[in-house]
Design a protein around this motif. Structure first.
Motif, PDB file in Angstrom:
ATOM      1  N   PHE A 277       5.919 -23.809 -26.195  1.00 45.37           N
ATOM      2  CA  PHE A 277       5.792 -25.094 -25.135  1.00 45.37           C
ATOM      3  C   PHE A 277       6.338 -24.745 -23.784  1.00 45.37           C
ATOM      4  CE2 PHE A 277       7.168 -28.876 -22.891  1.00 45.37           C
ATOM      5  CZ  PHE A 277       5.927 -29.418 -22.717  1.00 45.37           C
ATOM      6  N   GLU A 278       7.629 -23.981 -23.864  1.00 46.76           N
ATOM      7  CA  GLU A 278       8.215 -23.874 -22.770  1.00 46.76           C
ATOM      8  C   GLU A 278       7.533 -22.314 -22.170  1.00 46.76           C
ATOM      9  OE1 GLU A 278      12.266 -23.263 -24.319  1.00 46.76           O
ATOM     10  OE2 GLU A 278      12.383 -25.639 -24.332  1.00 46.76           O
ATOM     11  N   PHE A 279       7.072 -21.595 -22.965  1.00 39.59           N
ATOM     12  CA  PHE A 279       6.398 -20.478 -22.466  1.00 39.59           C
ATOM     13  C   PHE A 279       4.969 -20.736 -21.785  1.00 39.59           C
ATOM     14  CE2 PHE A 279       2.735 -17.418 -23.023  1.00 39.59           C
ATOM     15  CZ  PHE A 279       3.435 -16.536 -22.489  1.00 39.59           C
ATOM     16  N   LEU A 280       4.203 -21.780 -22.542  1.00 41.30           N
ATOM     17  CA  LEU A 280       3.187 -22.245 -21.823  1.00 41.30           C
ATOM     18  C   LEU A 280       3.619 -23.030 -20.389  1.00 41.30           C
ATOM     19  CD1 LEU A 280       1.633 -23.494 -24.930  1.00 41.30           C
ATOM     20  CD2 LEU A 280       0.644 -21.612 -23.706  1.00 41.30           C
ATOM     21  N   GLU A 281       4.511 -23.709 -20.564  1.00 43.22           N
ATOM     22  CA  GLU A 281       4.994 -24.584 -19.170  1.00 43.22           C
ATOM     23  C   GLU A 281       5.284 -23.573 -18.207  1.00 43.22           C
ATOM     24  OE1 GLU A 281       6.930 -28.916 -19.146  1.00 43.22           O
ATOM     25  OE2 GLU A 281       8.315 -26.989 -19.641  1.00 43.22           O
ATOM     26  N   ALA A 282       5.708 -22.586 -18.383  1.00 41.94           N
ATOM     27  CA  ALA A 282       6.558 -21.510 -17.548  1.00 41.94           C
ATOM     28  C   ALA A 282       5.071 -20.709 -16.905  1.00 41.94           C
ATOM     29  CB  ALA A 282       7.539 -20.616 -17.957  1.00 41.94           C
ATOM     30  N   ARG A 283       4.537 -20.537 -17.859  1.00 42.13           N
ATOM     31  CA  ARG A 283       3.190 -19.548 -17.471  1.00 42.13           C
ATOM     32  C   ARG A 283       2.397 -20.425 -16.658  1.00 42.13           C
ATOM     33  NH1 ARG A 283       1.257 -16.143 -15.555  1.00 42.13           N
ATOM     34  NH2 ARG A 283      -0.500 -14.812 -16.113  1.00 42.13           N
ATOM     35  N   LEU A 284       2.165 -21.491 -17.000  1.00 46.66           N
ATOM     36  CA  LEU A 284       1.362 -22.409 -16.030  1.00 46.66           C
ATOM     37  C   LEU A 284       1.921 -22.618 -14.445  1.00 46.66           C
ATOM     38  CD1 LEU A 284      -0.079 -25.193 -18.495  1.00 46.66           C
ATOM     39  CD2 LEU A 284      -1.443 -23.257 -17.200  1.00 46.66           C
ATOM     40  N   ASN A 285       3.288 -22.633 -14.540  1.00 44.91           N
ATOM     41  CA  ASN A 285       3.719 -22.764 -13.458  1.00 44.91           C
ATOM     42  C   ASN A 285       4.045 -21.678 -12.416  1.00 44.91           C
ATOM     43  OD1 ASN A 285       4.544 -25.631 -13.765  1.00 44.91           O
ATOM     44  ND2 ASN A 285       6.296 -25.243 -14.777  1.00 44.91           N
ATOM     45  N   ALA A 286       3.834 -20.500 -13.144  1.00 41.57           N
ATOM     46  CA  ALA A 286       3.845 -19.120 -12.800  1.00 41.57           C
ATOM     47  C   ALA A 286       2.730 -18.795 -11.653  1.00 41.57           C
ATOM     48  CB  ALA A 286       3.999 -18.150 -13.485  1.00 41.57           C
ATOM     49  N   GLY A 287       1.652 -19.707 -11.963  1.00 37.93           N
ATOM     50  CA  GLY A 287       0.298 -19.308 -11.584  1.00 37.93           C
ATOM     51  C   GLY A 287      -0.701 -18.338 -12.128  1.00 37.93           C
ATOM     52  N   PRO A 288      -1.323 -18.757 -13.387  1.00 38.47           N
ATOM     53  CA  PRO A 288      -1.919 -17.779 -14.030  1.00 38.47           C
ATOM     54  C   PRO A 288      -3.190 -17.218 -13.497  1.00 38.47           C
ATOM     55  CG  PRO A 288      -2.297 -19.866 -15.143  1.00 38.47           C
ATOM     56  CD  PRO A 288      -1.014 -20.068 -13.758  1.00 38.47           C
ATOM     57  N   GLU A 289      -3.716 -16.197 -13.962  1.00 40.96           N
ATOM     58  CA  GLU A 289      -5.111 -15.837 -13.499  1.00 40.96           C
ATOM     59  C   GLU A 289      -6.238 -16.915 -13.875  1.00 40.96           C
ATOM     60  OE1 GLU A 289      -5.436 -12.932 -11.773  1.00 40.96           O
ATOM     61  OE2 GLU A 289      -3.588 -12.472 -11.975  1.00 40.96           O
ATOM     62  N   ALA A 290      -7.168 -16.758 -13.174  1.00 42.33           N
ATOM     63  CA  ALA A 290      -8.296 -17.920 -13.211  1.00 42.33           C
ATOM     64  C   ALA A 290      -8.618 -17.949 -14.529  1.00 42.33           C
ATOM     65  CB  ALA A 290      -9.434 -17.637 -12.298  1.00 42.33           C
TER      66      ALA A 290
ATOM     67  N   GLU B 272      -7.344 -17.314 -17.468  1.00 44.61           N
ATOM     68  CA  GLU B 272      -6.456 -17.891 -18.336  1.00 44.61           C
ATOM     69  C   GLU B 272      -6.235 -19.485 -18.253  1.00 44.61           C
ATOM     70  OE1 GLU B 272      -2.503 -15.070 -19.077  1.00 44.61           O
ATOM     71  OE2 GLU B 272      -2.995 -15.255 -16.882  1.00 44.61           O
ATOM     72  N   ILE B 273      -6.462 -19.940 -17.208  1.00 49.48           N
ATOM     73  CA  ILE B 273      -5.935 -21.443 -16.911  1.00 49.48           C
ATOM     74  C   ILE B 273      -6.591 -22.125 -18.101  1.00 49.48           C
ATOM     75  CG2 ILE B 273      -6.234 -23.263 -15.448  1.00 49.48           C
ATOM     76  CD1 ILE B 273      -5.997 -21.384 -13.022  1.00 49.48           C
ATOM     77  N   ALA B 274      -7.934 -22.038 -18.495  1.00 50.80           N
ATOM     78  CA  ALA B 274      -8.301 -23.094 -19.459  1.00 50.80           C
ATOM     79  C   ALA B 274      -7.756 -22.889 -20.621  1.00 50.80           C
ATOM     80  CB  ALA B 274      -9.997 -22.826 -19.459  1.00 50.80           C
TER      81      ALA B 274
END
Length: 81
Positions: A14-27, A29-31
């Motif tokens: 969960f923390e990884f996903l949160e950090a990854r989303l906050n880091a601005g993933p590639e388009a 990856e977002i979905a």
């Protein structure tokens, strides 16, 4: 009961996903990230809540044991007998 290490893995994911989303993933990856995040978030919240309750129970048990000793030995708060 679910082993503690499995709960830790869920929280880490969960923390990884949160950090990854906050880091601005590639388009592209977002979905996928958003979908997994929304699936894992309620579980992570429950784990954190449950662990908080377990901590509170431990604190309450320690207070009860202390109070039990005070009553057994006639010691009142403040050192009075």
């Amino acid at each position: 009961m679910i082993p503690a290490d499995r709960l830790d893995q869920i929280l880490a994911r969960f923390e990884f996903l949160e950090a990854r989303l906050n880091a601005g993933p590639e388009a592209e990856e977002i979905a996928a990230l958003t979908r997994e995040y929304s699936d894992v978030k309620p579980v992570a919240e429950l784990i954190r809540h449950w662990r908080g309750l377990v901590d509170q129970m431990g604190e309450a048990q320690a207070l009860l044991q202390q109070r039990d000793l005070q009553l057994r030995f006639g010691i009142l708060p403040g050192g009075l007998k």
